[in-house]
Each structure stands twice: as C-alpha cells, then as structure tokens.
Design a protein around this motif. Structure first.
Motif, PDB file in Angstrom:
ATOM      1  N   LEU A 181      38.136  40.471  26.289  1.00 10.02           N
ATOM      2  CA  LEU A 181      38.569  41.566  25.469  1.00 10.02           C
ATOM      3  C   LEU A 181      37.776  42.985  25.597  1.00 10.02           C
ATOM      4  O   LEU A 181      38.551  43.953  25.777  1.00 10.02           O
ATOM      5  N   ASP A 182      36.806  42.784  25.407  1.00 10.74           N
ATOM      6  CA  ASP A 182      35.790  43.955  25.090  1.00 10.74           C
ATOM      7  C   ASP A 182      35.191  44.674  26.505  1.00 10.74           C
ATOM      8  O   ASP A 182      34.704  45.400  26.544  1.00 10.74           O
ATOM      9  N   SER A 183      35.403  43.612  27.527  1.00 15.93           N
ATOM     10  CA  SER A 183      34.863  44.103  28.752  1.00 15.93           C
ATOM     11  C   SER A 183      35.695  45.138  29.599  1.00 15.93           C
ATOM     12  O   SER A 183      36.881  44.941  29.525  1.00 15.93           O
ATOM     13  N   PRO A 184      35.092  46.265  29.914  1.00 17.30           N
ATOM     14  CA  PRO A 184      35.699  47.185  30.649  1.00 17.30           C
ATOM     15  C   PRO A 184      36.304  46.898  32.055  1.00 17.30           C
ATOM     16  O   PRO A 184      37.142  47.693  32.676  1.00 17.30           O
ATOM     17  N   ASP A 185      35.890  45.676  32.495  1.00 17.28           N
ATOM     18  CA  ASP A 185      36.193  45.327  33.846  1.00 17.28           C
ATOM     19  C   ASP A 185      37.567  44.843  34.193  1.00 17.28           C
ATOM     20  O   ASP A 185      38.123  44.706  35.335  1.00 17.28           O
ATOM     21  N   LEU A 186      38.408  44.511  33.040  1.00 18.14           N
ATOM     22  CA  LEU A 186      39.522  43.938  33.288  1.00 18.14           C
ATOM     23  C   LEU A 186      40.736  44.301  32.308  1.00 18.14           C
ATOM     24  O   LEU A 186      40.461  44.526  30.944  1.00 18.14           O
ATOM     25  N   ARG A 187      41.709  44.513  32.768  1.00 18.39           N
ATOM     26  CA  ARG A 187      42.964  44.721  32.096  1.00 18.39           C
ATOM     27  C   ARG A 187      44.116  43.755  32.125  1.00 18.39           C
ATOM     28  O   ARG A 187      44.360  43.287  33.029  1.00 18.39           O
ATOM     29  N   LEU A 188      44.132  43.337  30.843  1.00 16.95           N
ATOM     30  CA  LEU A 188      45.109  41.847  30.775  1.00 16.95           C
ATOM     31  C   LEU A 188      46.448  42.257  29.818  1.00 16.95           C
ATOM     32  O   LEU A 188      46.356  43.183  28.945  1.00 16.95           O
ATOM     33  N   ASP A 189      47.578  41.658  30.417  1.00 14.80           N
ATOM     34  CA  ASP A 189      48.822  42.024  29.521  1.00 14.80           C
ATOM     35  C   ASP A 189      49.158  40.676  28.652  1.00 14.80           C
ATOM     36  O   ASP A 189      49.923  40.805  27.538  1.00 14.80           O
ATOM     37  N   GLY A 190      48.218  39.635  28.550  1.00 14.04           N
ATOM     38  CA  GLY A 190      48.549  38.570  27.785  1.00 14.04           C
ATOM     39  C   GLY A 190      47.616  37.399  28.227  1.00 14.04           C
ATOM     40  O   GLY A 190      47.149  37.332  29.395  1.00 14.04           O
ATOM     41  N   GLN A 317      29.068  34.148  42.654  1.00 14.32           N
ATOM     42  CA  GLN A 317      29.529  35.225  41.800  1.00 14.32           C
ATOM     43  C   GLN A 317      30.349  34.499  40.815  1.00 14.32           C
ATOM     44  O   GLN A 317      31.386  34.900  40.393  1.00 14.32           O
ATOM     45  N   CYS A 318      29.959  33.525  40.538  1.00 15.10           N
ATOM     46  CA  CYS A 318      30.606  32.696  39.271  1.00 15.10           C
ATOM     47  C   CYS A 318      30.969  33.556  37.991  1.00 15.10           C
ATOM     48  O   CYS A 318      32.036  33.281  37.356  1.00 15.10           O
ATOM     49  N   GLY A 319      30.068  34.276  37.786  1.00 14.01           N
ATOM     50  CA  GLY A 319      30.291  35.250  36.540  1.00 14.01           C
ATOM     51  C   GLY A 319      31.441  35.995  36.609  1.00 14.01           C
ATOM     52  O   GLY A 319      32.131  36.261  35.504  1.00 14.01           O
ATOM     53  N   GLU A 320      31.490  36.828  37.737  1.00 12.04           N
ATOM     54  CA  GLU A 320      32.872  37.622  38.112  1.00 12.04           C
ATOM     55  C   GLU A 320      34.101  36.621  38.205  1.00 12.04           C
ATOM     56  O   GLU A 320      35.236  37.030  37.654  1.00 12.04           O
ATOM     57  N   VAL A 321      34.134  35.438  38.742  1.00 13.71           N
ATOM     58  CA  VAL A 321      35.243  34.433  38.551  1.00 13.71           C
ATOM     59  C   VAL A 321      35.644  34.211  37.147  1.00 13.71           C
ATOM     60  O   VAL A 321      36.631  34.279  36.813  1.00 13.71           O
ATOM     61  N   LEU A 322      34.755  33.811  36.386  1.00 19.52           N
ATOM     62  CA  LEU A 322      34.794  33.505  34.978  1.00 19.52           C
ATOM     63  C   LEU A 322      35.155  34.270  34.088  1.00 19.52           C
ATOM     64  O   LEU A 322      35.919  33.940  32.970  1.00 19.52           O
ATOM     65  N   LYS A 323      35.010  35.628  34.147  1.00 22.85           N
ATOM     66  CA  LYS A 323      35.708  36.866  33.737  1.00 22.85           C
ATOM     67  C   LYS A 323      37.009  37.292  34.122  1.00 22.85           C
ATOM     68  O   LYS A 323      37.634  38.034  33.740  1.00 22.85           O
ATOM     69  N   GLY A 324      37.287  36.589  35.224  1.00 21.62           N
ATOM     70  CA  GLY A 324      38.814  36.992  36.012  1.00 21.62           C
ATOM     71  C   GLY A 324      38.596  38.011  36.805  1.00 21.62           C
ATOM     72  O   GLY A 324      39.840  38.863  37.235  1.00 21.62           O
ATOM     73  N   VAL A 325      37.548  38.760  36.971  1.00 25.08           N
ATOM     74  CA  VAL A 325      37.342  39.983  38.017  1.00 25.08           C
ATOM     75  C   VAL A 325      37.640  39.683  39.371  1.00 25.08           C
ATOM     76  O   VAL A 325      38.217  40.462  39.781  1.00 25.08           O
ATOM     77  N   LEU A 326      37.206  38.491  39.766  1.00 28.45           N
ATOM     78  CA  LEU A 326      37.295  38.204  41.083  1.00 28.45           C
ATOM     79  C   LEU A 326      38.011  36.894  41.071  1.00 28.45           C
ATOM     80  O   LEU A 326      37.867  36.013  40.336  1.00 28.45           O
ATOM     81  N   LYS A 327      38.896  36.863  42.396  1.00 28.97           N
ATOM     82  CA  LYS A 327      39.409  35.480  42.604  1.00 28.97           C
ATOM     83  C   LYS A 327      38.374  34.810  43.408  1.00 28.97           C
ATOM     84  O   LYS A 327      37.537  35.084  44.223  1.00 28.97           O
ATOM     85  N   PRO A 328      38.397  33.322  43.307  1.00 30.19           N
ATOM     86  CA  PRO A 328      37.186  32.524  43.917  1.00 30.19           C
ATOM     87  C   PRO A 328      36.970  32.757  45.373  1.00 30.19           C
ATOM     88  O   PRO A 328      36.012  32.840  45.707  1.00 30.19           O
ATOM     89  N   TRP A 329      38.294  32.851  46.288  1.00 36.35           N
ATOM     90  CA  TRP A 329      37.949  32.994  47.551  1.00 36.35           C
ATOM     91  C   TRP A 329      37.316  34.396  48.130  1.00 36.35           C
ATOM     92  O   TRP A 329      37.215  34.692  49.029  1.00 36.35           O
ATOM     93  N   GLU A 330      37.361  35.449  47.085  1.00 35.47           N
ATOM     94  CA  GLU A 330      36.641  36.751  47.159  1.00 35.47           C
ATOM     95  C   GLU A 330      35.253  36.568  47.212  1.00 35.47           C
ATOM     96  O   GLU A 330      34.417  37.657  47.598  1.00 35.47           O
TER      97      GLU A 330
END
Length: 378
Positions: A181-190, A317-330
């Motif tokens: 939630l504190d990460s600036p990389d991701l906007r979430l609605d829920g 790029q597991c870190g980005e996947v775990l944070k929801g920034v990237l989809k695995p196929w990216e």
C-alpha cells in the motif's frame, strides 16, 4: 458447504459475472489484488478472468510464502545442513528454491542430508528415531503454518527432545500488505483477502486497510464462485462509497481468528525487528523468531550462519511480480530460461507461485491473446 461442485457451478458463475458487469462504471478501470497464491491458481485454473469485464484487472500479491524467501536464507539453510551430523527437513516446495549456489536437491548431491516432510511433527519423529543426529526443521509460511511449528516446539520441550531445532522463517502478512500500500508503483481499488491466513488471524487485522488507506477488503474462499462473489462484494462497496472489511469465507474464517492458534504462537515466538523479503526488501516486524525461552531449539543460535544478503538474478523479475507491478508473462525469461523444471526465481517453483500458475494454466491463453491482438493490428 456440502459438495465442492456447488462452488463450481457454471450457471451460477455466469449469473455472478452478469451482476459484476452491471456494477462496473463506464470508462472506469478497476484493479484488485488477490493476496494469496492459492487464489491466483484458482483464477487461472478455472479461467475466472474470462468471466470478468475487460475493465477489471486482477493482480497478484506477496501471499506465497516460498516465493518471498530471499536467496540468502536458502544459503543459510544449506550451510546448517552441511554441518557434521546434521539432518535437515523441509516442506517439498522448498526443495527446488534456488540459492546462490543451487537448491536443496543440488546440496544433497554434494553430500548434505535434507529430507522432505509434510509437517514439523514429522521432523520431531525423525529426531526421535535418530538420536545420534541433530534434526533441523526449515520452518516457512505465513500465519497459516506457524501454529504447527509452535505446537511442535511445545511438544519437543515437553518430551525433552534435545536433538531437534527450528530454523524459523515464518513471515506475517499484514506488514507485507502495508508495504504494498505504501509503494508508489501500484494503484489498487481493493483487496481479495487471503483465506488460509485469515483462518488463524481472523478479519480484524485488515481493518487498517479500509480505515487508513480507504480500500475495501473481502476475505475470500478458494473456489471459483468464492472469488467471483468476493469481486462482486468489492464492487458493491465501491458503488456505495463504502470501504469495509467483509468476510465472504465465513464458513471457515472466524472474525476474531483462531484464539488457540494465536496463543501458542505468542507463547513460542516473537516478532523480529526486521526481515528481508524477496523482491520487497527489508520490512519491519514482518517475521517471527523463537522466544528466548526456546533458545535451545533455535537453529540460528545453535549454528553460526553466514547471514549474507544475496542479490536476486538480474534476469529474474520475481519482485515486480510479487508486488503486482508486472504480470508473469511480462518477465523476459518467463517460459524460456525460467520454467518449473529450470526455475530462476521462486515464483516459478512453488505451487502457489504466480509464475507457476501462469505457466501451468495461463501461458497458452496469453499466447492466444497476443496473437489475436497482432492479427487485429494487421
């Protein structure tokens, strides 16, 4: 709940999908995070995204306990296992998690004795059967598996078993969600809240998400209709301007949690000041250690460990996947250099890993989508 089929009814799924579509505001895009890797696998195994409108996107969170173990901790475990007369035990999904010099299977090929077990009590049984060896249990997992480790510690002390210890890597879900939630990389609605963890901690710990960050949370079960209903409940909250914690998984999850399990955790363990998470870095008060009263069973105090921080492979790029920034196929190595047979990152190893879910259930769907998009551009 009587039968699993009740939660996999295609007609009911289509009905829920229609209700979900009716709640979506025109021109608005929704992004929900399913925290738990078990949800990720249900979503791609059963094609949940095919039931959702295009303006609803599901992203994956850090709820896979194997995926968040940093390489340095794997190296520490192998170092312990390499000591004379040490027998280490581990859950099966840890056996192929890569460290800087290989995984547990590679280490066994070099002469260590690391065995797969199904519970920490199995490790205690091995300790009884091998009094001439010191048995170390590699403890991992969120609050879901922590109580079983705690009960095993109590049993070991009660029986006076001295050749048993625990290498504790249990982590806690709430600090990880706060870091997201504190990460600036991701906007979430829920959030689609984790079901397994919530059977232990309950729903109350998520109230800060709604109160402080104004994001709705629905704790969800793991069947297809559970997840669709949770998405529906999130959209109802957003339509009505509410931000609350709701319990869709009430048939299993008590609101206050499992007080007996929480008591044995508190009796045997305490929070660490900080702990490193793969891809997320160091997060304060996000993992457990053994209390001083159980120092005789603490592998970190019994064995001197390197404790060296190891950087993840640059290609992973597991870190980005775990944070929801990237989809695995990216990820550039997904499905090519990195597969379940030859994993580079932890997300491809664990049965709960997002990359493994995509590879096993979603890879070819994603290929068809890319091919269709290319055809339309032509």
């Amino acid at each position: 709940m009587r039968f699993v089929d009740e939660f996999r009814d295609a007609e009911k799924a289509r009905g829920l999908a229609a209700k979900i579509a009716s709640l979506c505001e025109p021109g608005r895009h929704y992004k929900f995070m399913e925290v738990c890797g078990g949800h990720t696998h249900t979503i791609y195994k059963h094609g949940i995204e095919d039931y959702l409108p295009e303006n609803i996107q599901l992203v994956h969170g850090p709820g896979c306990p194997v995926c968040v173990i940093p390489m340095g901790r794997v190296d520490d475990a192998i170092h312990i296992a390499s000591q004379p007369e040490v027998l280490m035990t581990s859950f099966g999904d840890m056996m192929r998690v890569p460290g800087s010099g290989g995984n547990f299977f590679d280490s066994n090929a070099d002469g260590t004795n690391i065995r797969m077990v199904y519970s920490p009590l199995d490790s205690l049984k091995i300790a009884r059967q091998n009094p001439d060896q010191h048995v170390v249990f590699m403890a991992i997992g969120f609050e879901t598996t922590t109580p079983s480790t705690a009960m095993t510690l109590l049993r070991a002390r009660q029986e006076g078993i001295e050749n048993f210890s625990v290498f504790c890597n249990h982590v806690t879900i709430i600090p990880a969600i706060k870091a997201i939630l504190d990460s600036p990389d991701l906007r979430l609605d829920g959030f689609i809240g984790p079901g397994h963890v919530s059977t232990v901690i309950g729903c109350r710990p998520y109230e800060f998400i709604a109160g402080d960050y104004h994001k709705p949370v629905v704790v969800s079960g793991f069947e297809p209709l559970d997840i669709l209903q949770s998405i529906y409940q999130l959209l109802v909250q957003l339509r009505e301007g509410r931000c609350e914690v709701e319990n869709q998984y009430a048939r299993v999850v008590p609101w206050q949690g499992n007080t007996v399990a929480l008591k044995v955790i508190a009796q045997t363990m305490a929070l660490r000041p900080y702990f490193e998470w793969r891809g997320l870095g160091f997060i304060s008060h996000s993992a457990m250690r053994l209390r001083d009263e159980f120092a005789a069973y603490d592998a970190e105090r019994i064995f001197a460990m390197p404790g060296v921080r190891v950087a993840d492979p640059k290609a992973c790029q597991c870190g980005e996947v775990l944070k929801g920034v990237l989809k695995p196929w990216e990820c550039k190595v997904f499905g090519t250099a990195c597969t379940p047979e030859t994993p580079i990152g932890t997300c491809m190893v664990s049965p709960e890993g997002a990359c493994a879910a995509y590879y096993n259930y979603g890879r070819f769907t994603r290929t068809r989508i890319r091919e269709a998009s290319a055809h339309e551009r032509v």
